[in-house]
Design an enzyme around this catalytic site. Structure first.
Site, PDB file in Angstrom:
ATOM      1  N   ARG A  41      12.141   2.835  -6.414  1.00 14.73           N
ATOM      2  CA  ARG A  41      12.674   4.179  -6.177  1.00 14.73           C
ATOM      3  C   ARG A  41      13.246   4.785  -7.457  1.00 14.73           C
ATOM      4  O   ARG A  41      13.917   5.797  -7.435  1.00 14.73           O
ATOM      5  CB  ARG A  41      13.741   4.147  -5.088  1.00 14.73           C
ATOM      6  CG  ARG A  41      13.144   3.822  -3.740  1.00 14.73           C
ATOM      7  CD  ARG A  41      14.169   3.928  -2.631  1.00 14.73           C
ATOM      8  NE  ARG A  41      13.629   3.345  -1.422  1.00 14.73           N
ATOM      9  CZ  ARG A  41      13.727   2.061  -1.123  1.00 14.73           C
ATOM     10  NH1 ARG A  41      14.366   1.242  -1.939  1.00 14.73           N
ATOM     11  NH2 ARG A  41      13.202   1.596  -0.018  1.00 14.73           N
ATOM     12  N   HIS A  71       3.836  -4.104 -11.569  1.00 14.74           N
ATOM     13  CA  HIS A  71       3.479  -2.784 -11.043  1.00 14.74           C
ATOM     14  C   HIS A  71       4.547  -1.771 -11.440  1.00 14.74           C
ATOM     15  O   HIS A  71       5.727  -1.998 -11.240  1.00 14.74           O
ATOM     16  CB  HIS A  71       3.342  -2.855  -9.515  1.00 14.74           C
ATOM     17  CG  HIS A  71       2.558  -1.727  -8.925  1.00 14.74           C
ATOM     18  ND1 HIS A  71       2.883  -0.403  -9.115  1.00 14.74           N
ATOM     19  CD2 HIS A  71       1.440  -1.729  -8.148  1.00 14.74           C
ATOM     20  CE1 HIS A  71       2.002   0.353  -8.472  1.00 14.74           C
ATOM     21  NE2 HIS A  71       1.113  -0.414  -7.878  1.00 14.74           N
ATOM     22  N   TYR A  74       6.284   3.683  -8.110  1.00 15.94           N
ATOM     23  CA  TYR A  74       5.407   4.701  -7.522  1.00 15.94           C
ATOM     24  C   TYR A  74       5.837   6.115  -7.898  1.00 15.94           C
ATOM     25  O   TYR A  74       5.042   7.041  -7.860  1.00 15.94           O
ATOM     26  CB  TYR A  74       5.412   4.585  -5.983  1.00 15.94           C
ATOM     27  CG  TYR A  74       4.749   3.343  -5.482  1.00 15.94           C
ATOM     28  CD1 TYR A  74       3.434   3.064  -5.833  1.00 15.94           C
ATOM     29  CD2 TYR A  74       5.418   2.455  -4.652  1.00 15.94           C
ATOM     30  CE1 TYR A  74       2.807   1.925  -5.369  1.00 15.94           C
ATOM     31  CE2 TYR A  74       4.799   1.315  -4.191  1.00 15.94           C
ATOM     32  CZ  TYR A  74       3.500   1.054  -4.545  1.00 15.94           C
ATOM     33  OH  TYR A  74       2.883  -0.072  -4.078  1.00 15.94           O
ATOM     34  N   HIS A 111      -0.270   3.694 -11.392  1.00 23.89           N
ATOM     35  CA  HIS A 111      -1.087   4.730 -10.772  1.00 23.89           C
ATOM     36  C   HIS A 111      -1.203   5.850 -11.799  1.00 23.89           C
ATOM     37  O   HIS A 111      -0.177   6.376 -12.228  1.00 23.89           O
ATOM     38  CB  HIS A 111      -0.426   5.255  -9.500  1.00 23.89           C
ATOM     39  CG  HIS A 111      -0.283   4.215  -8.423  1.00 23.89           C
ATOM     40  ND1 HIS A 111       0.304   4.465  -7.207  1.00 23.89           N
ATOM     41  CD2 HIS A 111      -0.671   2.908  -8.392  1.00 23.89           C
ATOM     42  CE1 HIS A 111       0.261   3.362  -6.460  1.00 23.89           C
ATOM     43  NE2 HIS A 111      -0.315   2.407  -7.157  1.00 23.89           N
ATOM     44  N   GLU A 146      -4.796   1.821 -12.220  1.00 24.28           N
ATOM     45  CA  GLU A 146      -5.237   1.409 -10.890  1.00 24.28           C
ATOM     46  C   GLU A 146      -6.222   2.437 -10.332  1.00 24.28           C
ATOM     47  O   GLU A 146      -6.009   3.647 -10.444  1.00 24.28           O
ATOM     48  CB  GLU A 146      -4.026   1.246  -9.956  1.00 24.28           C
ATOM     49  CG  GLU A 146      -4.432   0.770  -8.557  1.00 24.28           C
ATOM     50  CD  GLU A 146      -3.262   0.300  -7.699  1.00 24.28           C
ATOM     51  OE1 GLU A 146      -2.132   0.178  -8.218  1.00 24.28           O
ATOM     52  OE2 GLU A 146      -3.507   0.061  -6.500  1.00 24.28           O
ATOM     53  N   ASP A 180      -8.383  -1.735  -6.811  1.00 24.09           N
ATOM     54  CA  ASP A 180      -7.758  -1.948  -5.505  1.00 24.09           C
ATOM     55  C   ASP A 180      -8.843  -1.741  -4.443  1.00 24.09           C
ATOM     56  O   ASP A 180      -9.424  -0.654  -4.348  1.00 24.09           O
ATOM     57  CB  ASP A 180      -6.607  -0.950  -5.337  1.00 24.09           C
ATOM     58  CG  ASP A 180      -5.822  -1.155  -4.053  1.00 24.09           C
ATOM     59  OD1 ASP A 180      -6.457  -1.264  -2.984  1.00 24.09           O
ATOM     60  OD2 ASP A 180      -4.581  -1.182  -4.107  1.00 24.09           O
ATOM     61  N   HIS A 183      -8.254   1.083  -2.032  1.00 23.73           N
ATOM     62  CA  HIS A 183      -8.336   2.395  -2.685  1.00 23.73           C
ATOM     63  C   HIS A 183      -9.786   2.806  -2.987  1.00 23.73           C
ATOM     64  O   HIS A 183     -10.164   3.945  -2.737  1.00 23.73           O
ATOM     65  CB  HIS A 183      -7.534   2.397  -3.988  1.00 23.73           C
ATOM     66  CG  HIS A 183      -6.064   2.217  -3.780  1.00 23.73           C
ATOM     67  ND1 HIS A 183      -5.171   2.181  -4.825  1.00 23.73           N
ATOM     68  CD2 HIS A 183      -5.328   2.049  -2.655  1.00 23.73           C
ATOM     69  CE1 HIS A 183      -3.950   2.005  -4.343  1.00 23.73           C
ATOM     70  NE2 HIS A 183      -4.020   1.912  -3.033  1.00 23.73           N
ATOM     71  N   HIS A 215      -6.562  -5.705  -6.687  1.00 22.65           N
ATOM     72  CA  HIS A 215      -5.639  -5.666  -5.559  1.00 22.65           C
ATOM     73  C   HIS A 215      -6.497  -5.867  -4.321  1.00 22.65           C
ATOM     74  O   HIS A 215      -7.411  -5.067  -4.072  1.00 22.65           O
ATOM     75  CB  HIS A 215      -4.921  -4.315  -5.470  1.00 22.65           C
ATOM     76  CG  HIS A 215      -3.834  -4.128  -6.479  1.00 22.65           C
ATOM     77  ND1 HIS A 215      -3.160  -2.939  -6.641  1.00 22.65           N
ATOM     78  CD2 HIS A 215      -3.275  -5.001  -7.357  1.00 22.65           C
ATOM     79  CE1 HIS A 215      -2.242  -3.086  -7.594  1.00 22.65           C
ATOM     80  NE2 HIS A 215      -2.299  -4.324  -8.047  1.00 22.65           N
ATOM     81  N   ASP A 228      -5.461   5.781   1.869  1.00 15.77           N
ATOM     82  CA  ASP A 228      -4.590   4.771   1.268  1.00 15.77           C
ATOM     83  C   ASP A 228      -3.591   4.175   2.259  1.00 15.77           C
ATOM     84  O   ASP A 228      -2.384   4.275   2.084  1.00 15.77           O
ATOM     85  CB  ASP A 228      -3.854   5.337   0.032  1.00 15.77           C
ATOM     86  CG  ASP A 228      -3.127   4.248  -0.747  1.00 15.77           C
ATOM     87  OD1 ASP A 228      -3.246   3.050  -0.392  1.00 15.77           O
ATOM     88  OD2 ASP A 228      -2.427   4.593  -1.718  1.00 15.77           O
ATOM     89  N   HIS A 230      -3.009   0.449   3.720  1.00 14.51           N
ATOM     90  CA  HIS A 230      -3.459  -0.941   3.605  1.00 14.51           C
ATOM     91  C   HIS A 230      -3.409  -1.648   4.954  1.00 14.51           C
ATOM     92  O   HIS A 230      -2.515  -1.391   5.752  1.00 14.51           O
ATOM     93  CB  HIS A 230      -2.564  -1.716   2.638  1.00 14.51           C
ATOM     94  CG  HIS A 230      -2.543  -1.149   1.248  1.00 14.51           C
ATOM     95  ND1 HIS A 230      -1.934  -1.791   0.202  1.00 14.51           N
ATOM     96  CD2 HIS A 230      -3.067  -0.016   0.725  1.00 14.51           C
ATOM     97  CE1 HIS A 230      -2.079  -1.076  -0.901  1.00 14.51           C
ATOM     98  NE2 HIS A 230      -2.753   0.016  -0.611  1.00 14.51           N
ATOM     99  N   GLU A 260      -1.610  -6.879  -1.319  1.00 13.47           N
ATOM    100  CA  GLU A 260      -0.556  -5.882  -1.032  1.00 13.47           C
ATOM    101  C   GLU A 260      -0.690  -5.497   0.434  1.00 13.47           C
ATOM    102  O   GLU A 260      -0.727  -4.316   0.783  1.00 13.47           O
ATOM    103  CB  GLU A 260      -0.738  -4.639  -1.900  1.00 13.47           C
ATOM    104  CG  GLU A 260      -0.709  -4.890  -3.390  1.00 13.47           C
ATOM    105  CD  GLU A 260      -1.086  -3.639  -4.181  1.00 13.47           C
ATOM    106  OE1 GLU A 260      -2.155  -3.047  -3.904  1.00 13.47           O
ATOM    107  OE2 GLU A 260      -0.311  -3.251  -5.059  1.00 13.47           O
TER     108      GLU A 260
HETATM  109 ZN    ZN Z   1      -2.439   1.623  -1.948  1.00 10.32          ZN
HETATM  110 FE    FE Z   2      -2.805  -1.342  -5.171  1.00  9.25          FE
HETATM  111 FE    FE Z   3      -0.571   0.375  -6.689  1.00  9.11          FE
END
Ligand code: ZN
Ligand code: FE
Ligand code: FE
Length: 295
Positions: A41, A71, A74, A111, A146, A180, A183, A215, A228, A230, A260
């Site tokens: 965050r 990673h 986000y 990303h 990614e 991924d 993705h 991923h 997106d 998962h 993930e």
């Molecule tokens: Zn994702």
């Molecule tokens: Fe991923």
């Molecule tokens: Fe990711």
């Protein structure tokens, strides 16, 4: 034939420190893992505890781990329309890469970003500008783009967009790609019915030598849905057979594979065992027992 075991693991929490991630990984038979170097965050990262990092490095070495795949947060968007968001993203990435120097020789995945109505061309330019500011020649970490599902204005859904970013980065020897499976599937690449063709296309557009990590996620949605979401392996539209093919594909088998999926630690442990069984590996217990008796 004794081939190297799969380098497979999952996303782990940093909340108990770095050494704890190593022991957790070992306890579920993982030989790599992912983690956020920053709080996802945003906010300030705790300074690393050198003893804690040293203990993890010890575990990675004695247990024969492959490369880790950190990673980025986000919230990091290198191609935002807001100058302060771009500034935050560049500082966050620079700080992450500085911390990663304590764990040299691993990967840092991010990303590419969302161009928020500026268009993909502007987005790609901004991503390149950010990377050109942040990457330090000689750094010990390879930065991975990614592959994205194409949700909203995400850049990096197509292999062409990834190639254009790589082309615009001065120190492209420090760059690679993390594929991924959820993705790319959501982005319209049929890794279930046409895995070879998808990898051929990746090779022609990006170059397979750029592919550094995977991923592994199933998808709650059909091919090309740009969603997106998962799913646990075998509980989505990709299905278990796809993952059996993926872990055994000669172009993919040696790469670090990160789960993930939404099944928690129990799910991860089960999926790691499943992937190892797909690759024809014995569970770890029987491996070490065999070693003890000198087999
Ligand atoms: Zn994702
Ligand atoms: Fe991923
Ligand atoms: Fe990711």
């Amino acid at each position: 034939m004794t081939s190297k075991r799969l380098t497979v693991g999952c996303h782990l929490s940093t909340s108990d420190g770095y050494a704890a991630m190593g022991s957790t990984a070992v306890s579920i038979d993982a030989t790599t893992f992912a983690f956020f170097t920053l709080n996802p965050r945003g906010g300030n990262a705790k300074a690393l505890d050198p003893a804690d990092v040293a203990a993890l490095r010890d575990t990675l070495e004695t247990e024969g781990f492959g490369k880790l795949v950190a990673h980025a947060p986000y919230t990091m968007n290198l191609c935002s329309a807001k100058a302060e968001t771009i500034d935050f993203a560049r500082r966050a990435m620079a700080g992450d890469l500085e911390r990663m120097e304590a764990l040299p020789g691993n990967y840092y995945n991010f990303h590419p970003g969302s161009h928020v109505k500026q268009g993909a061309d502007v987005g790609i330019e901004l991503i390149c500008a950010g990377l050109n500011e942040v990457l330090v020649p000689g750094q010990a970490t390879i930065v991975l783009l990614e592959t994205m599902a194409g949700k909203g204005s995400e850049v990096g859904r197509t292999f062409e967009e990834l190639a254009r970013i790589l082309d615009g980065v001065q120190h492209d020897e420090l760059m690679g790609v993390c594929l991924d499976t959820c993705h790319v599937w959501d982005g319209g690449y049929d890794v279930v019915g046409a895995l070879d063709q998808v990898l051929d296309e990746f090779d022609q557009v990006v170059g397979l030598e750029r592919l550094k990590a995977l991923h592994l996620n199933d998808s709650k949605n059909p091919l090309g849905s740009h969603k997106d979401r998962h799913a646990c392996l075998g509980e989505g539209h990709l299905g278990l057979e796809a993952f059996r093919q993926i872990v055994n594909h000669p172009a993919l088998r040696g790469l670090p594979m990160i789960l993930e999926t939404p099944g928690g630690m129990e799910g991860y442990e089960r999926e790691i065992a499943l992937l190892r069984s797909f690759a024809g590996e014995k569970p770890r217990e029987s491996v070490s027992r065999a070693e003890e008796v000198g087999a």
